[in-house]
Design an enzyme around this catalytic site. Structure first.
Site, PDB file in Angstrom:
ATOM      1  N   GLY A 135       9.619 -10.409 -18.116  1.00 58.72           N
ATOM      2  CA  GLY A 135      10.314 -11.372 -17.267  1.00 58.72           C
ATOM      3  C   GLY A 135      11.812 -11.126 -17.199  1.00 58.72           C
ATOM      4  O   GLY A 135      12.489 -11.642 -16.314  1.00 58.72           O
ATOM      5  N   ASP A 192      14.499   3.722 -12.463  1.00 57.94           N
ATOM      6  CA  ASP A 192      13.963   2.364 -12.292  1.00 57.94           C
ATOM      7  C   ASP A 192      15.090   1.481 -11.763  1.00 57.94           C
ATOM      8  O   ASP A 192      15.635   0.645 -12.475  1.00 57.94           O
ATOM      9  CB  ASP A 192      13.403   1.861 -13.627  1.00 57.94           C
ATOM     10  CG  ASP A 192      12.526   0.626 -13.461  1.00 57.94           C
ATOM     11  OD1 ASP A 192      12.257   0.238 -12.310  1.00 57.94           O
ATOM     12  OD2 ASP A 192      12.130   0.054 -14.497  1.00 57.94           O
ATOM     13  N   SER A 242      12.935  -8.026 -16.999  1.00 55.03           N
ATOM     14  CA  SER A 242      13.076  -6.784 -16.233  1.00 55.03           C
ATOM     15  C   SER A 242      13.925  -6.992 -14.988  1.00 55.03           C
ATOM     16  O   SER A 242      13.858  -8.033 -14.340  1.00 55.03           O
ATOM     17  CB  SER A 242      11.698  -6.274 -15.807  1.00 55.03           C
ATOM     18  OG  SER A 242      11.147  -5.468 -16.808  1.00 55.03           O
TER      19      SER A 242
END
Ligand code: 4AZ
Length: 261
Positions: free
Chosen positions: A214, A123, A216
């Site tokens: 938020g 990610d 992330s």
């Protein structure tokens, strides 16, 4: 298998940008954003490399970290499906409501080619800016990451994410400290969704301090270097459910390729 953990995970695979607004209402099994406790307000003067990732109208949906004047590390799940034209990077702006700082246009979006969702692949994304940001950059972890992820090491997380139960994002940047959790302990929490080669967990056993919706894409700093990217978790700040961060050392060489491109 489609167990409770997966079903109830705060959907890090969903970007909270303009695209997310078009999605149908989340299933009720998805945990509502929970309070992030224990953080303290801070500023981009204190942490100049912390960037807001916004849509074209300035709505913040993720965080990022400036690692070179034109390179911003964020989470893949923040930018998958986005185009360069509908993402901005904002530096030097402590408050979401501010108009100060620098709004940067994005000329290229890269994310780990292995990324398919929060559980598969890294990610991690690198945004290339059209113009350099006039702010100090953060160093990022080396490919070996030696010693950085030792359980109990203090991590520092930053973001504008949710701080109240049914509340929205924090207007002011916040910082919190969370200890690194061992891989076996994180596996106890998340089972096979936790992929130790690609992820690292941080948080207190009793919860109470965590990143949330938020946050992330924003930084997990360990020993002063960018070592993780806020990625996912089961809810926020719950006991036994630590925050999960991209283990950046595993993607450090890929990031360097992008930084040098
Ligand atoms: C999110 O949705 C998110 N508690 C970020 C961090 C965590 C969970 C969800 C970790 O952006």
């Amino acid at each position: 298998m489609f167990g409770l953990t997966r079903a109830r995970r705060t959907a890090a695979a969903v970007a909270f940008g303009a695209a997310a607004a078009a999605l149908p209402t989340a299933p009720s099994a998805v945990a509502a954003p929970r309070p992030v406790v224990g953080g303290t307000p801070t500023t981009t003067a204190e942490y100049p490399f912390v960037m807001q990732i916004t849509d074209a109208t300035g709505g913040q949906f993720c965080g990022g970290t400036l690692v070179a004047p034109t390179k911003v590390v964020t989470a893949a799940h923040c930018v998958v499906g986005e185009t360069t034209g509908n993402v901005r990077v904002v530096g030097g702006r402590t408050h979401l409501s501010g108009t100060d700082g620098t709004v940067g246009e994005v000329s290229r979006i890269w994310f780990d080619p292995g990324y398919t969702d929060a559980v598969n692949g890294g990610d991690v994304a690198v945004l290339t800016l059209a113009k350099p940001m006039p702010y100090a950059t953060a160093a990022y972890v080396s490919p070996t990451g030696t010693g950085v992820y030792a359980p109990g090491m203090t991590g520092r997380v930053l973001g504008w994410g949710t701080t109240g139960k049914n509340g929205g994002s924090s207007d002011q940047l916040r910082m919190a400290m969370v200890p690194v959790v061992s891989d076996p302990e994180c596996r106890d929490s998340y089972g096979s969704d936790f992929v130790a080669s690609d992820m690292v967990c941080a948080g207190y056993p009793s919860g109470g301090v965590d990143t949330c919706q938020g946050d992330s894409g924003g930084p997990l700093l360990i020993g002063g270097v960018l070592a993780g990217i806020t990625s996912w978790g089961n809810g926020c700040a719950e006991a036994g459910q630590p925050g999960v961060y991209t283990r950046l050392a595993s993607f450090s060489s890929l990031v360097t390729e992008q930084v040098l491109t």
